[in-house]
Structures are given as C-alpha cells and as structure tokens.
Design a protein around this motif. Structure first.
Motif, PDB file in Angstrom:
ATOM      1  N   GLN A   1       0.842  -1.186   0.000  1.00 43.14           N
ATOM      2  CA  GLN A   1       0.000   0.000   0.000  1.00 43.14           C
ATOM      3  C   GLN A   1       0.885   1.245   0.000  1.00 43.14           C
ATOM      4  N   ASP A   2       1.396   1.560  -1.183  1.00 41.33           N
ATOM      5  CA  ASP A   2       2.379   2.634  -1.246  1.00 41.33           C
ATOM      6  C   ASP A   2       1.946   3.819  -2.100  1.00 41.33           C
ATOM      7  N   ASN A   3       0.694   3.793  -2.617  1.00 42.66           N
ATOM      8  CA  ASN A   3       0.162   4.915  -3.403  1.00 42.66           C
ATOM      9  C   ASN A   3       1.114   5.355  -4.511  1.00 42.66           C
ATOM     10  N   THR A   4       1.596   4.405  -5.276  1.00 44.71           N
ATOM     11  CA  THR A   4       2.577   4.742  -6.312  1.00 44.71           C
ATOM     12  C   THR A   4       2.015   4.576  -7.713  1.00 44.71           C
TER      13      THR A   4
ATOM     14  N   GLN B   1       8.632  -2.430  -8.897  1.00 44.62           N
ATOM     15  CA  GLN B   1       9.397  -1.225  -8.621  1.00 44.62           C
ATOM     16  C   GLN B   1       8.423  -0.049  -8.541  1.00 44.62           C
ATOM     17  N   THR B   2       8.294   0.530  -7.369  1.00 46.32           N
ATOM     18  CA  THR B   2       7.355   1.648  -7.210  1.00 46.32           C
ATOM     19  C   THR B   2       7.789   2.856  -8.014  1.00 46.32           C
ATOM     20  N   HIS B   3       9.067   2.977  -8.258  1.00 47.72           N
ATOM     21  CA  HIS B   3       9.610   3.973  -9.181  1.00 47.72           C
ATOM     22  C   HIS B   3      10.977   3.478  -9.651  1.00 47.72           C
ATOM     23  N   GLY B   4      11.437   4.020 -10.776  1.00 44.11           N
ATOM     24  CA  GLY B   4      12.744   3.652 -11.284  1.00 44.11           C
ATOM     25  C   GLY B   4      13.767   4.724 -10.982  1.00 44.11           C
ATOM     26  N   ILE B   5      14.984   4.476 -11.385  1.00 46.54           N
ATOM     27  CA  ILE B   5      16.059   5.452 -11.205  1.00 46.54           C
ATOM     28  C   ILE B   5      16.608   5.823 -12.586  1.00 46.54           C
ATOM     29  N   HIS B   6      16.486   7.082 -12.934  1.00 49.91           N
ATOM     30  CA  HIS B   6      16.977   7.596 -14.207  1.00 49.91           C
ATOM     31  C   HIS B   6      18.508   7.638 -14.168  1.00 49.91           C
TER      32      HIS B   6
ATOM     33  N   CYS C   1       5.807 -10.365   4.522  1.00 40.27           N
ATOM     34  CA  CYS C   1       7.162 -10.928   4.426  1.00 40.27           C
ATOM     35  C   CYS C   1       8.080 -10.016   3.624  1.00 40.27           C
ATOM     36  N   GLY C   2       7.484  -9.109   2.855  1.00 43.27           N
ATOM     37  CA  GLY C   2       8.243  -8.292   1.930  1.00 43.27           C
ATOM     38  C   GLY C   2       9.444  -7.579   2.524  1.00 43.27           C
ATOM     39  N   PRO C   3       9.258  -6.805   3.599  1.00 40.99           N
ATOM     40  CA  PRO C   3      10.397  -6.062   4.156  1.00 40.99           C
ATOM     41  C   PRO C   3      11.563  -6.956   4.563  1.00 40.99           C
ATOM     42  N   LYS C   4      11.277  -8.081   5.234  1.00 41.82           N
ATOM     43  CA  LYS C   4      12.355  -8.969   5.677  1.00 41.82           C
ATOM     44  C   LYS C   4      13.063  -9.622   4.485  1.00 41.82           C
ATOM     45  N   LEU C   5      12.275 -10.033   3.487  1.00 43.01           N
ATOM     46  CA  LEU C   5      12.879 -10.664   2.319  1.00 43.01           C
ATOM     47  C   LEU C   5      13.651  -9.648   1.492  1.00 43.01           C
ATOM     48  N   ARG C   6      13.177  -8.411   1.484  1.00 38.91           N
ATOM     49  CA  ARG C   6      13.894  -7.366   0.758  1.00 38.91           C
ATOM     50  C   ARG C   6      15.271  -7.141   1.380  1.00 38.91           C
ATOM     51  N   VAL C   7      15.346  -7.165   2.699  1.00 37.55           N
ATOM     52  CA  VAL C   7      16.627  -7.008   3.396  1.00 37.55           C
ATOM     53  C   VAL C   7      17.518  -8.215   3.138  1.00 37.55           C
ATOM     54  N   LEU C   8      16.933  -9.416   3.233  1.00 35.01           N
ATOM     55  CA  LEU C   8      17.704 -10.639   3.023  1.00 35.01           C
ATOM     56  C   LEU C   8      18.333 -10.659   1.632  1.00 35.01           C
ATOM     57  N   LEU C   9      17.568 -10.234   0.647  1.00 30.96           N
ATOM     58  CA  LEU C   9      18.030 -10.297  -0.743  1.00 30.96           C
ATOM     59  C   LEU C   9      18.696  -9.008  -1.195  1.00 30.96           C
ATOM     60  N   GLN C  10      18.837  -8.068  -0.257  1.00 30.32           N
ATOM     61  CA  GLN C  10      19.534  -6.803  -0.518  1.00 30.32           C
ATOM     62  C   GLN C  10      18.915  -6.034  -1.686  1.00 30.32           C
ATOM     63  N   ARG C  11      17.586  -5.958  -1.670  1.00 33.00           N
ATOM     64  CA  ARG C  11      16.873  -5.196  -2.687  1.00 33.00           C
ATOM     65  C   ARG C  11      16.615  -3.779  -2.180  1.00 33.00           C
ATOM     66  N   PRO C  12      16.581  -2.790  -3.070  1.00 30.18           N
ATOM     67  CA  PRO C  12      16.377  -1.399  -2.650  1.00 30.18           C
ATOM     68  C   PRO C  12      14.957  -1.141  -2.158  1.00 30.18           C
ATOM     69  N   GLY C  13      14.784  -0.018  -1.475  1.00 34.41           N
ATOM     70  CA  GLY C  13      13.495   0.305  -0.858  1.00 34.41           C
ATOM     71  C   GLY C  13      12.374   0.560  -1.838  1.00 34.41           C
ATOM     72  N   ASN C  14      12.691   0.837  -3.107  1.00 33.53           N
ATOM     73  CA  ASN C  14      11.630   1.099  -4.084  1.00 33.53           C
ATOM     74  C   ASN C  14      11.065  -0.187  -4.687  1.00 33.53           C
ATOM     75  N   GLU C  15      11.530  -1.336  -4.201  1.00 31.33           N
ATOM     76  CA  GLU C  15      11.010  -2.612  -4.674  1.00 31.33           C
ATOM     77  C   GLU C  15      10.149  -3.265  -3.596  1.00 31.33           C
TER      78      GLU C  15
END
Length: 292
Positions: A52-55, A200-205, A246-260
């Motif tokens: 729920q990130d309103n993106t 990806q809630t947003h990309g990086i130009h 589970c998303g936040p913990k798995l994102r940390v485990l897999l070293q994914r950025p906060g926009n994912e």
C-alpha cells in the motif's frame, strides 16, 4: 435603570462572542473526533501493508527536482505479425488451452535440477510483458542457493503462521481447510529455484533522479501471468505464493532497494512422481465470458 440599560447591548455582545467561541470549540472537537475515531481492528487484516504505497500515479508530495523529465520519443519500426490461417489459428488456440488447462498449483516439488538456461528463457519471456509507458517496473530475483532458500522459508513460515492464526480470520482459514493448506512450506527448501517478483514503485533515471512507473502493480501482475504460462510451457510447476508482511524482511535478506516491493513468490521445479493436487473443476466459458 439608565445605567443597566446602557450596559445591556455591551453585555449581549460579549455574551454572543463567548457563546460563539464555545460553539466553535465544540464543533472543532466534534470534527476532530469524527476524523479520528477510536482505533478499531483492521477490517482487512489480510491486506499486505507493504504494497500500500500509493505509487500508481506520480506522487505530488515530493519535490519536482527529485523526478526525471520525460524521455525522448521512441523510434517506430514496422511490425511483422505471425501469419496464420484460420485453421492454424484454431488449432494453436486449442492446443494452448489444453496446455494451460493442465496448469495446477503444485506443492510437491522435486529437488531434481532444472537447467539454468531454461529459467533464463522463462524470465526473458516474462520480460516481454506490456507495461505502463514501457517502464518495465519488475525485478525477478531467482534464488538457487540452498542456504538462502532456507532463510526465505524461515521468514515465510514465521509470518504465515501468524497469518493463519491471526490475520486471515476464521472464514479464510476455514475456506482453505478443504484444500489442506497450512503455513508449512517444505517446497521452499526442495524446489531448485525460488523466483521472487518485486514491483518497482519507481525507477532510477541515469541522472540519479526518480523515474515514474505508471500502473506498476498492474504491469507486474501481467508479467507474472506470462511467467506462469512460460513455466507451464517448459513442463515446470509452481504454486503462487503471496506471503503477507514478508516483503520487508525478504527485501533485506536479498539486498533489494526500498523502491522494490515483493508482489509474488514462486517455488519452481519439476513435480514429484507422487505429486497430488485437489480435484478441482474450472468455470465454464459461459460463466466467465459475456459476448455482446
């Protein structure tokens, strides 16, 4: 009497001001109370808050300089569609339906190795999906390392037990009993691969600024559908898993950025020789299609 008579208008005026102030204060408190009622249980505790990130539209609360400008026009080239006769179209459409109609959610997954090249082709196929403004807002994390797979299982089972016992509610758990599912996910250890699909809630130009990803969740969901078809086409099985919170913990485990944000988790491999699935019937064409 003249003295009191001269004070009356002043007294009335002061009284009106006081009453007006008190009324305004009362209405303000009442308005605040209506806006912020006492905390109540979440009516939908099964909704994954991480998503729920309103993106879905360009955020307006960020500074304009944080967002990249629109990119230049894309070159247009001739399109060469696949040319089929009507008979071939009918045959291909029927054969594809037969193939996909055999697709099932399989929890008995063998540890038999699957060629890496097959997985590469499947991910490439998922990447052909359409996306809002061609932003391709997906990241497919493929995990083959046994230790990492086990850590994923520990995170998922910990949260899933809470889901079954607290978040999902009695009705949902009761509806799942006929399918004999629970929070134990042995297949996360045995499957040769776990594919985690992040939106990806947003990309990086290239400039370092943020790039808007329109309809990112819908776009990634379409890509997931193509991925499931590609897995079925390759003779592999999976079970769609959307483990809540589970998303936040798995994102940390897999070293994914906060926009994912984790959208889907798929254990992938061959079905075991003794694999069992529920004997389910799909809705008929008449039940799912309205032809006008």
């Amino acid at each position: 009497m003249a003295y009191f008579s001269s004070l009356t208008p002043v007294f009335v005026a002061v009284l009106c001001i006081v009453l007006g102030f008190l009324l305004k204060t009362f209405l303000t408190k009442d308005k605040v109370t209506k806006k912020a009622p006492k905390s109540e249980p979440n009516p939908k505790p099964w909704v994954d808050e991480d998503l729920q990130d309103n993106t879905e539209i360009n955020p307006k609360d960020d500074a304009e300089e944080d967002w990249a400008d629109s990119e230049s026009d894309v070159l247009r080239v001739p399109y060469s569609p696949l040319q089929l006769s009507e008979d071939d179209m009918l045959h291909c459409s029927q054969q594809f339906f037969v193939l996909m109609n055999k697709r099932r959610s399989v929890r008995n997954i063998s540890s038999k190795p699957v060629p890496r090249e097959v997985i590469d082709n499947i991910i490439r196929t998922a990447g052909t999906s359409p996306s809002g403004a061609h932003t391709e807002p997906w990241t497919y994390v493929v995990v083959a390392d046994p230790e990492t797979k086990h850590k994923i299982r520990e995170i998922v089972e910990e949260e899933e037990e809470i889901n079954y016992k607290q978040r999902m509610g009695e009705k949902w758990v009761s509806d799942l009993q006929r399918l004999k599912t629970n929070w134990v996910k042995e297949y996360l250890d045995t499957a040769p691969y776990i594919i985690l699909i992040f939106k990806q809630t947003h990309g990086i130009h290239p400039s370092g600024k943020k790039k808007t990803h329109y309809y990112n969740e819908i776009s990634v969901s379409i890509s997931c559908g193509i991925l499931l078809a590609a897995l079925q086409n390759a003779g592999l099985v999976t079970v769609t898993s959307t483990p809540l919170n589970c998303g936040p913990k798995l994102r940390v485990l897999l070293q994914r950025p906060g926009n994912e944000k984790l959208l889907l988790l798929l254990p992938v491999g061959y079905a075991t020789e003794d694999a069992m699935v529920p004997d389910l019937q799909r809705k008929s064409l008449e039940d799912i299609m309205v032809f006008i």
